[in-house]
Scaffold this motif. Structure first.
Motif, PDB file in Angstrom:
ATOM      1  N   LYS A  21       0.859  -1.187   0.000  1.00 47.18           N
ATOM      2  CA  LYS A  21       0.000   0.000   0.000  1.00 47.18           C
ATOM      3  C   LYS A  21       0.892   1.233   0.000  1.00 47.18           C
ATOM      4  O   LYS A  21       1.843   1.307   0.775  1.00 47.18           O
ATOM      5  N   VAL A  22       0.602   2.159  -0.887  1.00 43.41           N
ATOM      6  CA  VAL A  22       1.389   3.386  -0.976  1.00 43.41           C
ATOM      7  C   VAL A  22       0.438   4.580  -0.910  1.00 43.41           C
ATOM      8  O   VAL A  22      -0.552   4.624  -1.642  1.00 43.41           O
ATOM      9  N   VAL A  23       0.738   5.510  -0.037  1.00 47.93           N
ATOM     10  CA  VAL A  23      -0.065   6.729   0.069  1.00 47.93           C
ATOM     11  C   VAL A  23       0.840   7.915  -0.245  1.00 47.93           C
ATOM     12  O   VAL A  23       1.901   8.076   0.382  1.00 47.93           O
ATOM     13  N   VAL A  24       0.449   8.711  -1.234  1.00 46.81           N
ATOM     14  CA  VAL A  24       1.216   9.907  -1.599  1.00 46.81           C
ATOM     15  C   VAL A  24       0.332  11.118  -1.319  1.00 46.81           C
ATOM     16  O   VAL A  24      -0.765  11.230  -1.875  1.00 46.81           O
ATOM     17  N   SER A  25       0.781  11.994  -0.444  1.00 52.07           N
ATOM     18  CA  SER A  25      -0.069  13.143  -0.124  1.00 52.07           C
ATOM     19  C   SER A  25       0.696  14.452  -0.197  1.00 52.07           C
ATOM     20  O   SER A  25       1.900  14.511   0.047  1.00 52.07           O
ATOM     21  N   ASP A  26      -0.025  15.479  -0.582  1.00 48.46           N
ATOM     22  CA  ASP A  26       0.557  16.821  -0.624  1.00 48.46           C
ATOM     23  C   ASP A  26      -0.440  17.799  -0.023  1.00 48.46           C
ATOM     24  O   ASP A  26      -1.605  17.479   0.174  1.00 48.46           O
ATOM     25  N   GLN A  27       0.063  18.972   0.303  1.00 55.31           N
ATOM     26  CA  GLN A  27      -0.807  20.024   0.829  1.00 55.31           C
ATOM     27  C   GLN A  27      -0.844  21.184  -0.149  1.00 55.31           C
ATOM     28  O   GLN A  27      -0.804  22.352   0.231  1.00 55.31           O
ATOM     29  N   GLY A  28      -0.915  20.807  -1.408  1.00 54.22           N
ATOM     30  CA  GLY A  28      -0.914  21.802  -2.472  1.00 54.22           C
ATOM     31  C   GLY A  28      -2.307  22.295  -2.800  1.00 54.22           C
ATOM     32  O   GLY A  28      -3.207  22.287  -1.960  1.00 54.22           O
ATOM     33  N   ARG A  29      -2.484  22.641  -4.055  1.00 55.98           N
ATOM     34  CA  ARG A  29      -3.711  23.356  -4.396  1.00 55.98           C
ATOM     35  C   ARG A  29      -4.952  22.469  -4.527  1.00 55.98           C
ATOM     36  O   ARG A  29      -6.087  22.958  -4.578  1.00 55.98           O
ATOM     37  N   GLY A  30      -4.754  21.168  -4.573  1.00 53.34           N
ATOM     38  CA  GLY A  30      -5.912  20.274  -4.643  1.00 53.34           C
ATOM     39  C   GLY A  30      -6.520  20.195  -6.030  1.00 53.34           C
ATOM     40  O   GLY A  30      -6.075  20.871  -6.959  1.00 53.34           O
ATOM     41  N   ILE A  31      -7.534  19.350  -6.165  1.00 52.54           N
ATOM     42  CA  ILE A  31      -8.184  19.104  -7.461  1.00 52.54           C
ATOM     43  C   ILE A  31      -9.659  19.485  -7.327  1.00 52.54           C
ATOM     44  O   ILE A  31     -10.349  18.997  -6.437  1.00 52.54           O
TER      45      ILE A  31
END
Ligand SMILES: Nc1ncnc2c1ncn2[C@@H]1O[C@H](COP(=O)(O)OP(=O)(O)OP(=O)(O)O)[C@@H](O)[C@H]1O
Ligand SMILES: [Mg+2]
Length: 147
Positions: free
Chosen positions: A78-88
């Motif tokens: 399981k791989v989770v990639v997260s950012d706190q950028g501008r979103g979709i």
């Protein structure tokens, strides 16, 4: 392998860190009996997710943070990639092939969905994006592994 193994990596949104994330996840995945093509697919999926965080989430800014959490258990990675950028704004639209911006092909999410068994994209505009991907260890390989 009976015990789960995992890591969590917090990297700057620098393009060089796409390779770092890919390498780290592939190294973890190598602890399971994935075939060589499976490992290549995992590498591509991770690269696409981290590239999206860097390019779209942070618009190429290098001072954002991207988190890569990977867990290898007996039957799946399981791989989770997260950012706190501008979103979709519209995840359903973004998931469609060729939904890319400008000259981009818009294939990244499609590759993730093709190469991994389960993909969830969660996003909140203005807050960030989280991509959860899972790939099952081949059953035949598990049976042959024996432990
Ligand atoms: N982490 C993210 N943050 C913000 N927007 C994103 C993120 N990931 C994807 N998107 C949006 O979803 C769209 C589709 O992503 P996808 O990876 O499928 O295509 P692409 O990045 O545009 O092109 P390609 O991956 O083929 O170079 C992007 O164009 C972007 O608008
Ligand atoms: Mg992409």
């Amino acid at each position: 392998m009976t015990e789960a193994n995992s890591f969590s990596l917090d990297v700057a949104s620098h393009p060089d860190n796409v390779g770092l994330a890919r390498l780290a996840v592939a190294a973890l995945a190598a602890g399971a009996p994935f075939g060589v093509p499976d490992l290549e697919e995992i590498r591509v999926a991770v690269s696409e997710a981290v590239t999206n965080a860097v390019q779209h989430g942070y618009g190429g800014r290098r001072d954002g943070r991207v988190r890569i959490e990977a867990t290898l258990s007996q039957d799946r990675l399981k791989v989770v990639v997260s950012d706190q950028g501008r979103g979709i704004e519209d995840v359903a639209l973004a998931r469609q092939a060729a939904a890319g911006e400008g000259e981009r092909l818009g294939l990244g999410i499609l590759f993730m969905e093709t190469f991994m068994d389960h993909v969830v994209v969660e996003s909140h505009p203005g807050q960030g994006t989280r991509v959860v991907m899972e790939k099952r260890v081949p059953v035949a390989a598990l049976a042959a592994d024996g432990d």
